[in-house]
Scaffold this motif. Structure first.
Motif, PDB file in Angstrom:
ATOM      1  N   SER A  61     -72.319  74.027  80.455  1.00  0.00           N
ATOM      2  CA  SER A  61     -71.466  74.375  81.592  1.00  0.00           C
ATOM      3  C   SER A  61     -72.288  75.077  82.657  1.00  0.00           C
ATOM      4  N   TYR A  62     -71.639  75.311  83.789  1.00  0.00           N
ATOM      5  CA  TYR A  62     -72.300  76.015  84.876  1.00  0.00           C
ATOM      6  C   TYR A  62     -71.281  76.819  85.675  1.00  0.00           C
ATOM      7  N   ARG A  63     -71.790  77.825  86.357  1.00  0.00           N
ATOM      8  CA  ARG A  63     -71.018  78.596  87.326  1.00  0.00           C
ATOM      9  C   ARG A  63     -72.013  79.117  88.349  1.00  0.00           C
ATOM     10  N   PHE A  64     -71.687  78.914  89.634  1.00  0.00           N
ATOM     11  CA  PHE A  64     -72.557  79.406  90.691  1.00  0.00           C
ATOM     12  C   PHE A  64     -71.712  79.765  91.897  1.00  0.00           C
ATOM     13  N   ALA A  65     -72.349  80.459  92.829  1.00  0.00           N
ATOM     14  CA  ALA A  65     -71.693  80.824  94.088  1.00  0.00           C
ATOM     15  C   ALA A  65     -72.625  80.511  95.242  1.00  0.00           C
ATOM     16  N   GLY A  71     -71.743  87.128 103.951  1.00  0.00           N
ATOM     17  CA  GLY A  71     -71.516  87.683 102.626  1.00  0.00           C
ATOM     18  C   GLY A  71     -70.305  87.124 101.892  1.00  0.00           C
ATOM     19  N   GLU A  72     -69.595  86.172 102.496  1.00  0.00           N
ATOM     20  CA  GLU A  72     -68.446  85.579 101.810  1.00  0.00           C
ATOM     21  C   GLU A  72     -68.935  84.639 100.714  1.00  0.00           C
ATOM     22  N   ARG A  73     -68.272  84.746  99.559  1.00  0.00           N
ATOM     23  CA  ARG A  73     -68.663  83.965  98.374  1.00  0.00           C
ATOM     24  C   ARG A  73     -67.739  82.760  98.192  1.00  0.00           C
ATOM     25  N   TYR A  74     -68.336  81.638  97.840  1.00  0.00           N
ATOM     26  CA  TYR A  74     -67.613  80.416  97.497  1.00  0.00           C
ATOM     27  C   TYR A  74     -68.088  80.028  96.099  1.00  0.00           C
ATOM     28  N   GLU A  75     -67.196  80.157  95.119  1.00  0.00           N
ATOM     29  CA  GLU A  75     -67.605  79.984  93.723  1.00  0.00           C
ATOM     30  C   GLU A  75     -67.158  78.648  93.160  1.00  0.00           C
ATOM     31  N   ASP A  96     -63.463  77.289  93.040  1.00  0.00           N
ATOM     32  CA  ASP A  96     -62.477  78.307  92.673  1.00  0.00           C
ATOM     33  C   ASP A  96     -61.415  78.504  93.745  1.00  0.00           C
ATOM     34  N   GLY A  97     -61.740  78.185  95.006  1.00  0.00           N
ATOM     35  CA  GLY A  97     -60.772  78.324  96.093  1.00  0.00           C
ATOM     36  C   GLY A  97     -59.652  77.302  96.031  1.00  0.00           C
ATOM     37  N   TYR A  98     -59.828  76.248  95.242  1.00  0.00           N
ATOM     38  CA  TYR A  98     -58.798  75.217  95.046  1.00  0.00           C
ATOM     39  C   TYR A  98     -58.646  74.956  93.548  1.00  0.00           C
ATOM     40  N   PRO A  99     -58.050  75.925  92.831  1.00  0.00           N
ATOM     41  CA  PRO A  99     -57.915  75.736  91.385  1.00  0.00           C
ATOM     42  C   PRO A  99     -57.071  74.496  91.078  1.00  0.00           C
ATOM     43  N   ASP A 100     -57.330  73.921  89.957  1.00  0.00           N
ATOM     44  CA  ASP A 100     -56.616  72.741  89.455  1.00  0.00           C
ATOM     45  C   ASP A 100     -56.976  71.463  90.207  1.00  0.00           C
ATOM     46  N   VAL A 101     -57.971  71.511  91.075  1.00  0.00           N
ATOM     47  CA  VAL A 101     -58.487  70.300  91.719  1.00  0.00           C
ATOM     48  C   VAL A 101     -59.891  70.092  91.159  1.00  0.00           C
TER      49      VAL A 101
END
Length: 161
Positions: A61-65, A71-75, A96-101
């Motif tokens: 798996s992966y997770r990044f921003a 300084g605004e984060r997009y994860e 993360d800004g559009y969960p379930d997509v």
């Protein structure tokens, strides 16, 4: 110069893209697999990429921003369903800004000979609306900018061989 070619076919939930690189398949795949290298090229110009974890292996798996200049984060996060070194990556991709997509992405790496690689990608979104939202978000520009930086990462890799 190698340029990104993106196809956003009307009335389908797909995005297809192709990019060639002046580096062998093994180097291009390594630049996808090594989190230190991924941080150097992934995302739009002017943004910083921070990787929380990046395990490019089947079942990984992966997770990044991405962090913009203000300084605004997009994860983002996902799962690598299949990872065959030098050949194929199948992964999910979720902002993360559009969960379930959740999109499913398939990346194939083709050896063109003479130390060149073609990467072919196909992304499937859960709906036409989700695909359109991604296409309108500036995705294509961010991808093109990242792949242009990947050229530099690959050149540095090739120079240290």
């Amino acid at each position: 110069m190698n340029t990104l070619q993106v196809s956003i076919v009307p009335n389908t939930p797909f995005v297809e893209y192709v990019r060639e690189f002046d580096a062998p398949v093994a180097a291009v795949y390594r630049a996808y697999a090594d989190p230190d290298l991924v941080e150097q090229w992934l995302g739009p110009n002017g943004y910083t990429t921070e990787i929380d974890h990046w395990h490019l292996r089947t079942g990984g798996s992966y997770r990044f921003a991405h962090i913009d200049p203000d300084g605004e984060r997009y994860e983002f996060h996902g799962v690598f369903h299949e990872a065959r070194p030098g050949d194929l990556i199948i992964q999910t991709f979720e902002f993360d800004g559009y969960p379930d997509v959740v999109s499913i992405e398939i990346l194939r790496f083709e050896d063109l000979g003479d130390g060149r690689t073609r990467m072919v990608g196909h992304s499937t979104y859960p709906s036409q609306e989700a695909r359109d939202g991604m296409a309108e978000s500036g995705m294509e520009d961010g991808m093109a900018q990242g792949y242009d930086r990947l050229d530099g990462v690959l050149a540095a890799l090739m120079a240290t061989r």
